[in-house]
Enzyme design. Structure first.
Site, PDB file in Angstrom:
ATOM      1  N   ASN A  51     -22.219  -2.362 -11.039  1.00 52.03           N
ATOM      2  CA  ASN A  51     -21.777  -3.566 -11.744  1.00 52.03           C
ATOM      3  C   ASN A  51     -22.802  -4.012 -12.779  1.00 52.03           C
ATOM      4  OD1 ASN A  51     -19.446  -3.704 -10.209  1.00 52.03           O
ATOM      5  ND2 ASN A  51     -20.161  -5.368  -8.898  1.00 52.03           N
ATOM      6  N   ARG A 411      -5.702   3.081 -17.673  1.00 55.68           N
ATOM      7  CA  ARG A 411      -6.706   3.912 -16.993  1.00 55.68           C
ATOM      8  C   ARG A 411      -5.985   4.797 -15.989  1.00 55.68           C
ATOM      9  NH1 ARG A 411     -11.656   1.657 -18.340  1.00 55.68           N
ATOM     10  NH2 ARG A 411     -11.720  -0.623 -18.544  1.00 55.68           N
ATOM     11  N   ARG A 441     -12.247   0.674 -22.461  1.00 55.67           N
ATOM     12  CA  ARG A 441     -13.687   0.920 -22.457  1.00 55.67           C
ATOM     13  C   ARG A 441     -14.116   1.824 -21.304  1.00 55.67           C
ATOM     14  NH1 ARG A 441     -17.459  -2.478 -25.036  1.00 55.67           N
ATOM     15  NH2 ARG A 441     -16.051  -4.262 -24.852  1.00 55.67           N
ATOM     16  N   HIS A 471      -2.666  -3.509 -22.373  1.00 52.99           N
ATOM     17  CA  HIS A 471      -3.163  -3.601 -21.003  1.00 52.99           C
ATOM     18  C   HIS A 471      -2.035  -3.819 -19.996  1.00 52.99           C
ATOM     19  CE1 HIS A 471      -5.664  -5.683 -17.758  1.00 52.99           C
ATOM     20  NE2 HIS A 471      -6.308  -4.557 -17.950  1.00 52.99           N
TER      21      HIS A 471
END
EC number: 2.7.4.1
Length: 740
Positions: A51, A411, A441, A471
């Site tokens: 993270n 993704r 990203r 998205h």
């Protein structure tokens, strides 16, 4: 009703970056929990490291760019970029210090007691050292290549890779003439004066092909018994950087190695495509990836015992802000602990498995189309398996009645069965359209590869929308049936990734509702055709109508409360940052609306402030699964409105991304989803209550309360539903008839 005059609160919003670091601190608290299984604690420590890597790459990188612009612009909390960078650096140093205290003083020694031992090659037996030497010479030397640094410039090293900096002495004639001389206090001439020598350096990039964790044989003197006397597996290992450092002189025959220490750099990943100047999006994204590889270094991590010569050399070479130089007492890059968590034979040190269950609404013997035709289906992941979603698309690829498949991919997994199914469908002559978001990203390279492969198979690939990221999570399957064309639709809150679907808490809805199907098709075609979407009946879209819909729903509750009606908002999301939404929630609170927010990560709203937000409760759940679903409930005068969404309440989601807000129309699904949403506010095991100042307090069960852990409760409930359905199935006795 609350006081009509709010207290003066400055600032009204919390800083986003510090709020995120507060979230990562809650994750670190899991690693610090002595009641948790040891390898699970190690995994959470790895998560905090991963993270923090992404945070520094993106958020610190962005602040660096803002600071260098010199605009002096302040964020909603009133801080400039420079002030934020300073505050973030202080918090990060405290966070890292705590990470390594937990690792070195707690987790690592306890793992050693359970025979998961990190070996010190300086103190091991000759037998173990000989085995390490064999591995080094057989498997490492041929792969790695040292690079001498003659001009004080490093080769182009990748960000987040692990490297060794080697300080050398000897063969002075090979040193460049312009290398500065450094005095060492530990050496002196015969007359007592300090010697001068020419420091020489080399770097050994460790790359990503060799495993970081290298198993070693067990020292006999360690034994192989548990302290209780029971036999147990043993696993002894050395980290790759320690192995190479121990034998590093073999890379430099005839040279004296003064010191060899690991270091790591983090590059600025806040590199975005300038779409106004990119004629070819695919080529433009490849340039972004190259720019990210060459971008400035924003963080330097090195071994705390590195010499002054190595430390100064690295700092000068990478031009790093001293605030973002981390001298670490322990192994760099804690993500190696993911590999340690996966070692075989230590199940007692890991959580009990919770395998995803099959949905009772889906008959594995029937086609997915039949199950959906029988009624809308909701799947709560990862308690219920993601397999039906994959299976739906795989069946669509081979079903002769399926005419078209339309899907958004943000993704995906490395070996995505969904991508493979879309390719098969196109190869069989079906009309297949995929929106592949190249700007996702850190998944850009993979998505570029998928896009090219699908194009070669005949899939019509759309690379998103100029200036926006796509998205939304939706798949539309158009099927010819006796009554005409039918649209089967999947809406989700998570990505089409069957791997992360086992780790992330998300919601899927499968439906053949005609209105939702029509809306989904109009939305999809507007995206692919780059046209203005026509008004939709049920769906709301960002950046066009989603923000407005959310604000209207909040204001509707505010007005009902002012009129004396009961009003309630319950929302589950990953992040709450948008100031317009926060202000609307403040107004609702001042009107007496009961507001409960389950925000996993960043929350910039300040709850519980008299006169401003005293009726707002914010909790955060950090547990085995990553809470990822976005679910919104509004009492709506008793006629409850429930939505799932791909969008958090952040400016980027509401204004700069293509997102969907989907109403839950089926009453049974709505009831079940609302019940699960309410459960998140009963957790007293892994829940944290947000305080007005942005800090969090762990919620602890009182003596009168029973322990309640929402993730465990959802899993047990899912298992129990399956058990009851199996029990209710009656055995049917079928007699043989004459002639059978």
């Amino acid at each position: 009703m609350t006081s009509s005059t709010p207290e003066i609160v400055e600032p009204r919003y919390l800083n986003r970056e510090l709020a995120w670091l507060e979230f990562n601190s809650r994750v670190l608290d899991q690693a610090d929990d002595p009641d948790m299984k040891l390898l699970e604690r190690a995994k959470f420590l790895a998560i905090t490291g991963s993270n923090l890597d992404e945070f520094v790459m993106v958020r610190v990188g962005s602040l660096k760019l803002q600071g260098s612009s010199g605009t002096g612009r302040r964020d909603p909390a009133g801080l400039t970029a420079t002030e934020q960078l300073r505050a973030v650096a202080l918090r990060c140093h405290r966070h890292v210090k705590r990470q390594y205290k937990i690792l070195l003083e707690d987790i690592q020694p306890r793992l050693g007691e359970r025979h998961v031992t990190r070996v010190d090659l300086e103190q091991c037996s000759d037998r173990v050292e000989a085995a390490a030497a064999r591995h080094f010479r057989d498997d490492v030397v041929a792969v790695l290549s040292p690079q001498a640094l003659h001009d004080r410039r490093f080769p182009m090293l990748p960000g987040l890779g692990l490297h060794l900096c080697v300080e050398l002495r000897g063969v002075a004639e090979l040193a460049p003439q312009n290398t500065p001389k450094i005095k060492r206090s530990d050496e002196a001439d015969d007359d007592g004066s300090e010697k001068e020598f020419e420091p020489q350096f080399a770097v050994i990039p460790l790359g990503r092909t060799l495993p970081r964790i290298v198993p070693l044989p067990i020292d006999k003197h360690h034994g192989d018994k548990h302290p209780s006397g029971a036999h147990e597996n043993s696993f002894h290992y050395v980290l790759l950087e320690d192995l190479v450092s121990h034998f590093v002189s073999e890379f430099f025959p005839g040279r004296e190695v003064v010191q060899c220490k690991p270091f790591r750099i983090t590059r600025n990943a806040d590199v975005e495509l300038r779409e106004d100047g990119a004629g070819d999006l695919l080529g433009g994204m490849e340039e972004v990836l190259e720019s990210r590889r060459l971008s400035d270094v924003v963080r330097l991590e090195m071994d705390a015992s590195a010499s002054d010569a190595i430390r100064n050399y690295l700092m000068e070479s990478f031009y790093v802000d001293p605030d973002y130089v981390f001298q670490i007492e322990g192994p760099l890059d804690l993500t190696y602990l993911f590999g340690l968590h996966a070692i075989k034979g230590f199940d007692s040190l890991r959580d009990e498995p919770w395998p995803p269950q099959r949905s009772p609404a889906i008959d594995p013997a029937e086609p997915m189309f039949s199950s959906i035709a029988a009624g809308d289906i909701m799947l709560l992941h990862p308690y219920e398996t993601f397999d039906p979603v994959v299976r739906l698309i795989e069946e669509a690829a081979t079903d002769p009645d399926v005419l078209a498949v339309k899907q958004i991919l943000y993704r995906t997994s490395r070996d995505s069965p969904i991508v493979a199914a879309l390719k098969r469908a196109a190869e069989r002559g079906k009309y297949v359209t995929a929106i592949v978001e190249l700007k996702a990203r850190f998944d850009e390279a993979r998505n570029i590869e998928w896009a090219r492969e699908m194009e070669q198979s005949g899939v019509q690939v759309i690379y998103g929308i100029r200036g926006l990221k796509t998205h939304a999570k939706v798949c539309i399957i158009v099927r010819r049936e006796p009554q005409g064309l039918v649209r089967y639709v999947h809406f989700g809150t998570g990505n089409y990734n069957e791997v992360t679907a086992n780790l992330y808490g998300d919601v899927s809805i499968l439906t053949k509702d005609e209105t939702l199907g029509t809306d989904a098709t109009m939305f999809f075609n507007a995206v692919t055709g780059a046209s203005q979407p026509q008004p939709l009946q049920q769906l709301a879209i960002a950046p066009l109508t989603l923000r407005r819909t959310i604000l209207e729903m909040i204001r509707g509750e505010t007005e009902r409360s002012k009129q004396g009606q009961k009003a309630e908002i319950v929302a589950k999301l990953n992040a709450l940052v948008d100031t317009e939404v926060i202000e609307s929630l403040y107004e609702a609170s001042q009107a007496g609306v009961k507001i409960r927010l389950n925000v996993r990560g960043v929350c910039c709203l300040r709850p519980g402030i008299p006169g401003l937000s005293e009726s707002i409760e914010v909790v955060s759940i950090v547990d085995r699964f990553l809470e990822h679903a976005r679910v919104f409930y509004f009492r709506h005068g008793g006629d409850s409105m429930l939505f799932i969404s791909s969008a958090d309440w952040m400016p980027r989601n509401l204004d700069r991304r293509v997102e969907l807000l989907v109403p839950v129309l089926d009453s049974a699904i709505s009831k079940r989803l609302r019940e699960s949403l309410q459960m998140y506010f009963r957790d007293n095991q892994n829940a944290w209550s947000m305080q007005p100042d942005g800090s969090y307090k762990r919620i602890v069960a009182s003596k009168k309360q029973k322990p309640f852990r929402v993730q465990e409760a959802l899993y047990r409930k899912t298992v129990e539903n399956i058990r009851q359905i199996k029990q209710s199935s009656r055995l049917v006795f079928e007699a043989h008839r004459p002639g059978d």
